[in-house]
Design an enzyme around this catalytic site. Sequence first.
Site, PDB file in Angstrom:
ATOM      1  N   LYS A  34       0.655  -1.170  -0.147  1.00 15.65           N
ATOM      2  CA  LYS A  34      -0.146   0.011   0.061  1.00 15.65           C
ATOM      3  C   LYS A  34       0.998   1.351   0.113  1.00 15.65           C
ATOM      4  O   LYS A  34       0.595   2.408  -0.815  1.00 15.65           O
ATOM      5  CB  LYS A  34      -0.811   0.002   1.327  1.00 15.65           C
ATOM      6  CG  LYS A  34      -2.148  -0.844   1.147  1.00 15.65           C
ATOM      7  CD  LYS A  34      -3.266  -0.571   2.244  1.00 15.65           C
ATOM      8  CE  LYS A  34      -4.302  -1.439   2.134  1.00 15.65           C
ATOM      9  NZ  LYS A  34      -5.316  -1.393   3.330  1.00 15.65           N
ATOM     10  N   LYS A  61     -10.035  -9.384  -8.405  1.00 20.03           N
ATOM     11  CA  LYS A  61     -11.138  -9.695  -7.287  1.00 20.03           C
ATOM     12  C   LYS A  61     -11.991  -8.437  -7.279  1.00 20.03           C
ATOM     13  O   LYS A  61     -11.601  -7.186  -7.542  1.00 20.03           O
ATOM     14  CB  LYS A  61     -10.393  -9.822  -5.855  1.00 20.03           C
ATOM     15  CG  LYS A  61     -11.041  -9.448  -4.584  1.00 20.03           C
ATOM     16  CD  LYS A  61     -10.076  -9.543  -3.422  1.00 20.03           C
ATOM     17  CE  LYS A  61     -10.051  -8.555  -2.297  1.00 20.03           C
ATOM     18  NZ  LYS A  61     -11.167  -7.847  -1.765  1.00 20.03           N
ATOM     19  N   LYS A  84     -14.674  -3.248  -3.090  1.00 19.22           N
ATOM     20  CA  LYS A  84     -15.382  -1.928  -2.895  1.00 19.22           C
ATOM     21  C   LYS A  84     -14.413  -0.745  -3.546  1.00 19.22           C
ATOM     22  O   LYS A  84     -14.968   0.364  -3.770  1.00 19.22           O
ATOM     23  CB  LYS A  84     -15.357  -1.718  -1.154  1.00 19.22           C
ATOM     24  CG  LYS A  84     -16.532  -2.516  -0.612  1.00 19.22           C
ATOM     25  CD  LYS A  84     -16.355  -2.004   0.936  1.00 19.22           C
ATOM     26  CE  LYS A  84     -16.364  -2.942   1.997  1.00 19.22           C
ATOM     27  NZ  LYS A  84     -14.685  -2.868   2.424  1.00 19.22           N
TER      28      LYS A  84
HETATM   29  P1  ADP Z   1     -13.009  -4.685  -0.503  1.00 24.70           P
HETATM   30  O1  ADP Z   1     -12.046  -5.415  -1.449  1.00 24.70           O
HETATM   31  O2  ADP Z   1     -14.344  -4.922  -0.958  1.00 24.70           O
HETATM   32  O3  ADP Z   1     -12.804  -3.501   0.234  1.00 24.70           O
HETATM   33  P2  ADP Z   1     -12.028  -6.224   2.137  1.00 24.70           P
HETATM   34  O4  ADP Z   1     -10.765  -6.404   1.661  1.00 24.70           O
HETATM   35  O5  ADP Z   1     -12.158  -5.015   2.911  1.00 24.70           O
HETATM   36  O6  ADP Z   1     -12.918  -6.143   0.863  1.00 24.70           O
HETATM   37  O7  ADP Z   1     -12.588  -7.425   2.624  1.00 24.70           O
HETATM   38  C1  ADP Z   1     -13.783  -7.418   3.543  1.00 24.70           C
HETATM   39  C2  ADP Z   1     -14.175  -9.159   3.605  1.00 24.70           C
HETATM   40  O8  ADP Z   1     -14.714  -9.350   2.414  1.00 24.70           O
HETATM   41  C3  ADP Z   1     -12.795  -9.870   3.837  1.00 24.70           C
HETATM   42  O9  ADP Z   1     -13.511 -10.948   4.680  1.00 24.70           O
HETATM   43  C4  ADP Z   1     -12.545 -10.371   2.328  1.00 24.70           C
HETATM   44  O10 ADP Z   1     -12.268 -11.709   2.460  1.00 24.70           O
HETATM   45  C5  ADP Z   1     -14.084 -10.463   1.887  1.00 24.70           C
HETATM   46  N1  ADP Z   1     -13.975 -10.247   0.338  1.00 24.70           N
HETATM   47  C6  ADP Z   1     -13.828  -9.164  -0.015  1.00 24.70           C
HETATM   48  N2  ADP Z   1     -13.847  -8.974  -1.629  1.00 24.70           N
HETATM   49  C7  ADP Z   1     -14.202 -10.423  -1.888  1.00 24.70           C
HETATM   50  C8  ADP Z   1     -14.240 -11.248  -3.038  1.00 24.70           C
HETATM   51  N3  ADP Z   1     -14.160 -10.442  -4.131  1.00 24.70           N
HETATM   52  N4  ADP Z   1     -14.592 -12.409  -2.878  1.00 24.70           N
HETATM   53  C9  ADP Z   1     -14.541 -13.058  -1.784  1.00 24.70           C
HETATM   54  N5  ADP Z   1     -14.543 -12.462  -0.919  1.00 24.70           N
HETATM   55  C10 ADP Z   1     -14.153 -10.945  -0.523  1.00 24.70           C
END
Ligand code: ADP
Length: 330
Positions: free
Chosen positions: A114, A197, A200
């Site tokens: 990051k 992936k 958000k």
């Molecule tokens: P984001 O990338 O949406 O901000 P985070 O990294 O904050 O998500 O992850 C929050 C939770 O959601 C974690 O438990 C993560 O494993 C799950 N998660 C986030 N994106 C995915 C995805 N594309 N597929 C499966 N699980 C996800």
Amino acid sequence: MTTPRLYSGMQPSADSLQIGNYIGALLNWKALQQTHDAYFSIVDLHALTVAQDPVKLRENTRRTAAQYIASGIDPSASTLYVQSHVAAHAQLAWLLNTITGFGEASRMTQFKDKSARQGSDATTVGLFAYPVLMAADILLYDTEIVPVGEDQRQHVELTRDLAARFNSRFGQTFTVPEVAIVKETAKIYDLQNPTSKMSKSAESHAGVIWLLDEPAVTHKKIMRAVTDADGGVVFDRENKPGVANLLTIYSVLAERSVGSLEDEYAGRGYGDLKKGLAEVVTGTFGPIRARVLELLDDPAELDRLLALNADRAAGVANETLTRAYDRVGL
Ligand code: ADP
Ligand code: NA
């Protein structure tokens, strides 16, 4: 017999969660709250490690809470609270900062990635200390199990090291947690870019399905999902990542095997698969969206629930904090 303590959380980093959060985290949590004494936090202090708009942060925190509840996290079967409502998180983090090596923290790969992306001027000391705050989150509740994705393993390892170090220096204080890497039931990919992936914080939102999208928007996004020129409804992650992703989402939400979906859609083309999937997705999230809007419509009730849960969390957290303060001579 006591039920094992479990801790997990998510950042309020957008006004809606995306379906990967639901499938990868909330669905697991919903099941785990039945068998565990579960603490689910909306980690707003963690969100502050990158610049936030104050009005949006407050709003997103409440919206995230509403989405936890609407997705099935039961605020009476688990403890669902906002991290900043329990002051002990920041307080214990400070103690842990004082026993964390600078070099040790510098080895965290998520920080390295990051900060390299942001540049050192945009990178805050808060971001650097993020894993230590996460250690405090976990240790405050005498957590035994931390269900996290592989990307968080190093942070839970650090938590274990800090707990063991504190215990050996000051006497038994913290429970050393297990790293329970919960195999993500399924990893969901961006509909427009099915090898990365769904997130958000994706740069483009065209391939992200938000929990709070209107059904017509969801439908359109699914119909426009990137597939391939092959035409066969077959699960092949490597060669047909777009179709594999659609089948994964379908399979999880409809609680059907991928094989049965392949059979149903054999020879029918992607249009039909997408239509079927859009129905399943809007069918799942329609009621969730309605419940979120209902919860947000009654702010006093949502605040009451969050205050009640924060009190419950603080009861446990403050006991641990008092123990730790006492041990170090505060
Ligand atoms: P984001 O990338 O949406 O901000 P985070 O990294 O904050 O998500 O992850 C929050 C939770 O959601 C974690 O438990 C993560 O494993 C799950 N998660 C986030 N994106 C995915 C995805 N594309 N597929 C499966 N699980 C996800
Ligand atoms: Na529970």
